[in-house]
Design a protein around this motif. Sequence first.
Motif, PDB file in Angstrom:
ATOM      1  N   SER A 386      -6.083  11.152   6.848  1.00 12.73           N
ATOM      2  CA  SER A 386      -4.287  11.790   6.191  1.00 12.73           C
ATOM      3  C   SER A 386      -3.153  10.829   5.906  1.00 12.73           C
ATOM      4  O   SER A 386      -2.159  10.929   5.358  1.00 12.73           O
ATOM      5  CB  SER A 386      -4.429  12.411   7.058  1.00 12.73           C
ATOM      6  N   GLN A 387      -3.621   9.377   6.028  1.00 14.82           N
ATOM      7  CA  GLN A 387      -2.784   8.676   5.583  1.00 14.82           C
ATOM      8  C   GLN A 387      -2.862   8.239   4.057  1.00 14.82           C
ATOM      9  O   GLN A 387      -3.692   7.723   3.237  1.00 14.82           O
ATOM     10  CB  GLN A 387      -3.357   7.521   6.151  1.00 14.82           C
ATOM     11  N   ARG A 388      -1.800   8.126   3.357  1.00 12.23           N
ATOM     12  CA  ARG A 388      -1.660   7.751   1.991  1.00 12.23           C
ATOM     13  C   ARG A 388      -1.190   6.447   1.305  1.00 12.23           C
ATOM     14  O   ARG A 388      -0.821   4.895   2.833  1.00 12.23           O
ATOM     15  CB  ARG A 388      -0.117   8.033   1.534  1.00 12.23           C
ATOM     16  N   LEU A 389      -1.748   5.930   0.476  1.00 14.04           N
ATOM     17  CA  LEU A 389      -1.419   4.335  -0.137  1.00 14.04           C
ATOM     18  C   LEU A 389      -0.036   4.295  -0.213  1.00 14.04           C
ATOM     19  O   LEU A 389       0.270   2.692   0.339  1.00 14.04           O
ATOM     20  CB  LEU A 389      -2.094   4.677  -1.614  1.00 14.04           C
ATOM     21  N   GLY A 390       0.350   4.593  -0.566  1.00 10.57           N
ATOM     22  CA  GLY A 390       2.095   4.451  -0.312  1.00 10.57           C
ATOM     23  C   GLY A 390       2.720   3.626  -1.035  1.00 10.57           C
ATOM     24  O   GLY A 390       2.048   2.820  -2.143  1.00 10.57           O
ATOM     25  N   GLN A 391       4.148   2.986  -1.677  1.00 12.29           N
ATOM     26  CA  GLN A 391       4.656   2.136  -1.926  1.00 12.29           C
ATOM     27  C   GLN A 391       4.297   0.823  -1.743  1.00 12.29           C
ATOM     28  O   GLN A 391       3.517   0.013  -2.223  1.00 12.29           O
ATOM     29  CB  GLN A 391       6.096   2.356  -2.401  1.00 12.29           C
ATOM     30  N   ASP A 392       4.137   0.547   0.002  1.00 14.76           N
ATOM     31  CA  ASP A 392       4.145  -0.475   0.225  1.00 14.76           C
ATOM     32  C   ASP A 392       2.939  -1.330  -0.339  1.00 14.76           C
ATOM     33  O   ASP A 392       2.084  -2.659  -0.110  1.00 14.76           O
ATOM     34  CB  ASP A 392       4.526  -0.889   1.701  1.00 14.76           C
ATOM     35  N   GLY A 393       1.495   0.018   0.956  1.00 19.93           N
ATOM     36  CA  GLY A 393       0.531  -0.192  -0.298  1.00 19.93           C
ATOM     37  C   GLY A 393      -0.505  -0.795  -1.795  1.00 19.93           C
ATOM     38  O   GLY A 393      -0.668  -1.418  -2.372  1.00 19.93           O
ATOM     39  N   MET A 394       0.419   0.230  -2.688  1.00 24.04           N
ATOM     40  CA  MET A 394       0.717  -0.207  -4.091  1.00 24.04           C
ATOM     41  C   MET A 394       1.323  -1.856  -4.420  1.00 24.04           C
ATOM     42  O   MET A 394       0.249  -2.437  -5.185  1.00 24.04           O
ATOM     43  CB  MET A 394       1.235   0.546  -4.752  1.00 24.04           C
ATOM     44  N   VAL A 395       2.367  -2.184  -3.111  1.00 20.05           N
ATOM     45  CA  VAL A 395       2.835  -3.396  -3.667  1.00 20.05           C
ATOM     46  C   VAL A 395       1.091  -4.782  -3.307  1.00 20.05           C
ATOM     47  O   VAL A 395       1.518  -5.256  -4.080  1.00 20.05           O
ATOM     48  CB  VAL A 395       4.591  -3.184  -3.747  1.00 20.05           C
ATOM     49  N   ALA A 396       1.003  -4.737  -2.132  1.00 22.94           N
ATOM     50  CA  ALA A 396      -0.005  -5.269  -2.488  1.00 22.94           C
ATOM     51  C   ALA A 396      -1.255  -5.374  -2.832  1.00 22.94           C
ATOM     52  O   ALA A 396      -1.648  -6.459  -2.816  1.00 22.94           O
ATOM     53  CB  ALA A 396      -0.365  -4.944  -0.378  1.00 22.94           C
ATOM     54  N   MET A 397      -1.533  -4.472  -3.148  1.00 23.60           N
ATOM     55  CA  MET A 397      -2.784  -4.275  -3.919  1.00 23.60           C
ATOM     56  C   MET A 397      -3.150  -4.930  -5.206  1.00 23.60           C
ATOM     57  O   MET A 397      -3.337  -5.544  -5.637  1.00 23.60           O
ATOM     58  CB  MET A 397      -3.016  -2.750  -3.747  1.00 23.60           C
ATOM     59  N   VAL A 398      -1.516  -4.413  -5.879  1.00 25.34           N
ATOM     60  CA  VAL A 398      -0.984  -5.257  -6.812  1.00 25.34           C
ATOM     61  C   VAL A 398      -1.225  -7.098  -6.457  1.00 25.34           C
ATOM     62  O   VAL A 398      -1.441  -7.609  -7.656  1.00 25.34           O
ATOM     63  CB  VAL A 398       0.285  -5.075  -7.630  1.00 25.34           C
ATOM     64  N   ASN A 399      -0.561  -7.093  -5.764  1.00 30.26           N
ATOM     65  CA  ASN A 399      -0.265  -9.403  -5.447  1.00 30.26           C
ATOM     66  C   ASN A 399      -1.740  -9.702  -5.435  1.00 30.26           C
ATOM     67  O   ASN A 399      -2.249 -10.517  -5.509  1.00 30.26           O
ATOM     68  CB  ASN A 399       1.297  -8.621  -4.362  1.00 30.26           C
ATOM     69  N   SER A 400      -2.792  -8.489  -4.509  1.00 28.43           N
ATOM     70  CA  SER A 400      -4.172  -9.583  -4.429  1.00 28.43           C
ATOM     71  C   SER A 400      -4.273  -9.357  -5.615  1.00 28.43           C
ATOM     72  O   SER A 400      -5.598 -10.176  -5.719  1.00 28.43           O
ATOM     73  CB  SER A 400      -4.568  -8.443  -3.724  1.00 28.43           C
ATOM     74  N   ARG A 401      -4.375  -8.439  -6.941  1.00 31.67           N
ATOM     75  CA  ARG A 401      -4.969  -8.949  -8.343  1.00 31.67           C
ATOM     76  C   ARG A 401      -3.871  -9.442  -9.085  1.00 31.67           C
ATOM     77  O   ARG A 401      -5.222 -10.217 -10.023  1.00 31.67           O
ATOM     78  CB  ARG A 401      -5.105  -7.354  -8.520  1.00 31.67           C
ATOM     79  N   LEU A 402      -2.654 -10.229  -8.668  1.00 30.46           N
ATOM     80  CA  LEU A 402      -2.214 -10.663  -9.325  1.00 30.46           C
ATOM     81  C   LEU A 402      -2.985 -12.528  -8.573  1.00 30.46           C
ATOM     82  O   LEU A 402      -2.655 -12.671  -9.353  1.00 30.46           O
ATOM     83  CB  LEU A 402      -0.499 -10.837  -9.382  1.00 30.46           C
ATOM     84  N   GLU A 403      -3.296 -12.247  -7.347  1.00 32.12           N
ATOM     85  CA  GLU A 403      -3.685 -13.541  -6.966  1.00 32.12           C
ATOM     86  C   GLU A 403      -4.833 -13.930  -7.527  1.00 32.12           C
ATOM     87  O   GLU A 403      -5.568 -15.062  -7.909  1.00 32.12           O
ATOM     88  CB  GLU A 403      -3.840 -13.452  -5.521  1.00 32.12           C
TER      89      GLU A 403
END
Length: 476
Positions: A386-403
């Motif tokens: 039931s947990q959503r990704l949310g904006q914080d999860g999206m930011v972390a995901m994008v940062n990992s891809r940028l790295e």
Amino acid sequence: MPVPVPVPQQRDVPAAETSHGGDLTVLVIEDDPAGSITGPELSAAAGTRVRIRTARNLTEAGRLLTDDVDCILLDLALPVPAGSAAAAPTAAAPATASTTAAPGAEHRPEPAPGRADELAVLTHVLRIAPLHAVLVLTAQDDTELAAEAVRVGAQDYLFRGELDARVLSRAIRYAVERKRADIAQHQLTESGLRAQENARLERGLLPTPLLEGSDLSFAARYRPGRSRALLGGDFYDTVRTPDGTVHAMIGDVCGHGPDEAALGVELRIAWRALTLAGLCGDRLLSTLQQVLEHERQSEEIFATLCTVDIAPDGRRAGLCLAGHPAPLLARHGRPARLLPYEDGGPALGLLPRARWPRRQVELGGEWSLMMYTDGLIEGRVGAGSSQRLGQDGMVAMVNSRLEQGLTGEDLLEAAVAEVRELNGGELTDDVAVLLLGRDPERIRRRGRSASRPGPVSTAPAAAPAASAQRPPLYGP
């Protein structure tokens, strides 16, 4: 005075689909009722109840042709009443709602030259009963006429001399099933053609960014939540105005149906027109709200929106939020972060006379700006969770891809794919993501390439290439 042949009211579904309990009703049209096979004979041969109605001419047939008739047995030797529609096969058939909408009726072959008179009765019956199975009776020595009758539209033919209950019962069953298959195939073909037309229309309504002359890079991904659709309620656009400012917008109409998709297109086109006319910030959003209020289907419909206008030097931007998630800014050498969203206004269509303040944002010399709809952040983080990704999860995901060194199209592709994977399958909401970026090194390389002298050509100048193409759809 000849009696006009009536055109009976036709059903909207094939006769074969309205049979109940396996019973069959056959309408026999011939002028020798004594030669017809009786219902009990057919019932015994078919193993089910068969009801027979007999018409001596087309006038009687018109009265007896009701919705419960499954098959028509037509004698091609039936005399054609003088002055009837059947006597003039080249004349237009009486216009009725059913005949004009009958599957395949508009594409039915005409009889071969020299056969029109012999098949006049058949062509008339096919016009008044386009959804019924039709069997024709003909002389045993006239196989060419029988074959031509099938080509024109009959389901099968029988020879009078070989007619018995067993053969007729089998032929009726076959004719009914073949008519059903023909109609199903026609409906399937028309459905496919409509789907292709809708796809072409929806593709044409997707935006083509106008970035001619801009140094900014552009990438986008779009995925509608509706099954087999190409267009959803999410919308976006990007244009460069003559002063060098790059304007970008992304929005989301609440809901997922075709009405919401159409409203999204209207808002996008209105935004582009207003932007090119010089409107920006609060004035633009106030005008868009008026468009939404006039075009929406109900007062409950609203739309969220995020707009940015990037200065010609690419180092700063104005930001307006109307109930929409804040964009994500990634600067060179720094982790990505959300832009400020405290000064945002309400979604369009919620509050009359609302205001949307424009906030100044410093971008820097090298950056990437990601704008997105809530479909990207409302996916779940695990099947059954039931947990959503949310904006914080999206930011972390994008940062990992940028790295990992991903940028542009590769970054968006990986981000959307990871969101789907975390969700455990397809996302139910529309997803739109666009990425604008500024790379000084790329700009310098382009400047050196443009200033390098080349060979003089006397050939006519080619048309300038489009600066941005319509972005690919991220299909299922």
